[in-house]
Motif scaffolding. Structure first.
Motif, short mmCIF file in Angstrom:
data_model
loop_
_atom_site.label_atom_id
_atom_site.label_comp_id
_atom_site.label_asym_id
_atom_site.label_seq_id
_atom_site.Cartn_x
_atom_site.Cartn_y
_atom_site.Cartn_z
N UNK A 56 3.77 5.83 -5.41
CA UNK A 56 3.82 5.84 -6.88
C UNK A 56 2.73 6.73 -7.47
N UNK A 57 1.50 6.54 -7.02
CA UNK A 57 0.37 7.29 -7.56
C UNK A 57 0.48 8.78 -7.22
N UNK A 58 0.81 9.08 -5.98
CA UNK A 58 0.84 10.48 -5.55
C UNK A 58 2.02 11.23 -6.17
N UNK A 94 -10.35 8.24 -9.11
CA UNK A 94 -9.17 8.11 -9.97
C UNK A 94 -8.43 9.44 -10.02
N UNK A 95 -7.25 9.48 -9.44
CA UNK A 95 -6.42 10.68 -9.50
C UNK A 95 -5.73 10.78 -10.86
N UNK A 96 -5.50 12.01 -11.33
CA UNK A 96 -4.71 12.17 -12.54
C UNK A 96 -3.35 11.49 -12.37
N UNK A 97 -2.95 10.70 -13.36
CA UNK A 97 -1.68 9.98 -13.29
C UNK A 97 -1.83 8.52 -12.91
N UNK A 98 -3.03 8.09 -12.50
CA UNK A 98 -3.24 6.69 -12.16
C UNK A 98 -3.35 5.84 -13.42
N UNK A 99 -2.82 4.62 -13.33
CA UNK A 99 -2.89 3.69 -14.47
C UNK A 99 -4.09 2.76 -14.37
N UNK A 150 0.84 -1.20 0.00
CA UNK A 150 0.00 0.00 0.00
C UNK A 150 0.87 1.25 0.00
N UNK A 151 1.92 1.25 0.80
CA UNK A 151 2.80 2.41 0.83
C UNK A 151 3.48 2.61 -0.53
N UNK A 152 3.94 1.53 -1.13
CA UNK A 152 4.62 1.62 -2.43
C UNK A 152 3.70 2.23 -3.48
N UNK A 153 2.47 1.71 -3.56
CA UNK A 153 1.55 2.20 -4.60
C UNK A 153 1.01 3.59 -4.26
#
Length: 282
Positions: free
Chosen positions: A135-137, A254-259, A129-132
């Motif tokens: 990555x997303x933020x 969905x935040x901008x930049x999410x895959x 969870x911390x890794x993703x």
């Protein structure tokens, strides 16, 4: 990562996580003059002279080009705080995710019969969870820093009906906020609110919010709107104390930049709340 530009790309849904819990009721949303915009929270133990000096040093003014470095620093700090909040605090709001993680832990034991691995499973899940979350933020931050936060003057200062302000305390920029007008529904969006972590608890966030409300009134907007993914309740209490009312909520935003990859969906979920303060009827 592809970030489309110009306007309305990286929406301000993530900053304002602080934001310090400031006592107050909806009466605080009444628009006041610029000289009254700042709410001082000086301790009663301070002398009256110290209080007056502090008030004289508190200013909310429009953004200037020389502020850009400090504005980006405050914005960056506010975004980075969201990584642990989204990874760890956010899971408290996600009952379905908790159940999925519990099921994965049980399946780990059923498949491996290893108490050691089963014991480690929750830590592995939290690490993922911390890794993703990071990555997303970070992708979101990169997107914002290459769109509106790259050229604040062009994005907020030049267009009619928009503006960007900084809070200055003792000559130092300590807080930021933006207002972006939306002609299609005659509303203004409160965006990019953040306060330097060293200066929270002084009423700065509330003063910045009131400045946006005053701007909306002076420009005859019918309402002020905002969207936030803040995890801390203090941010939501701040908006409510200014008079905002929650009008909607999305559990998996969905935040901008999410895959939106399967692993990203499994380890990063964020709640998005919409607020509105109606100033006058159309």
């Amino acid at each position: 990562m592809h970030c489309s530009s110009p306007k309305m790309v990286c929406e301000t849904k993530i900053v304002a996580d602080d934001h310090e819990a400031i006592p107050g009721t909806k009466k605080d949303s009444i628009i006041v003059s610029s000289s009254q915009m700042w709410t001082s929270s000086s301790s009663p133990s301070h002398s009256a002279r110290e209080s007056k000096v502090e008030k004289r040093n508190q200013v909310i003014r429009e953004f200037e080009r020389s502020d850009h470095e400090m504005v980006r620093r405050i914005f960056n700090e506010g975004i980075m705080e969201r990584i642990p909040n989204s990874a760890f605090r956010g899971i408290k709001q996600q009952t379905l995710t908790q159940c999925i993680y519990a099921l994965l832990t049980v399946m780990c034991y059923v498949m491996t019969k290893s108490f050691t691995l089963t014991f480690c499973m929750p830590f592995i899940l939290m690490g993922a969870r911390y890794y993703y979350s990071r990555k997303v933020i970070l992708n979101y931050l990169d997107c914002a820093l290459h769109t509106d936060m790259a050229d604040i003057e062009a994005y907020y200062m030049k267009p009619t009906g928009s503006c960007f302000w900084v809070a200055v305390l003792q000559g130092q920029v300590v807080g930021i906020v933006a207002a972006q007008g939306r002609e299609e529904d005659n509303t203004v969006e409160l965006r990019r609110m953040s306060v330097d972590s060293r200066f929270r608890g002084k009423g700065i966030a509330k003063a910045l919010g009131r400045r946006v409300l005053e701007f909306a009134m002076l420009n005859n907007y019918s309402a002020v709107v905002l969207g936030t993914t803040a995890v801390k309740m203090a941010a939501h209490k701040l908006y409510e104390s200014l008079g905002f009312r929650r009008v909607g909520e999305t559990e998996d935003y969905t935040l901008p930049g999410m895959t939106r990859s399967p692993l990203e969906r499994l380890f990063f979920q964020i709640r998005y709340s919409r607020y509105r303060l109606q100033l006058h009827e159309e």
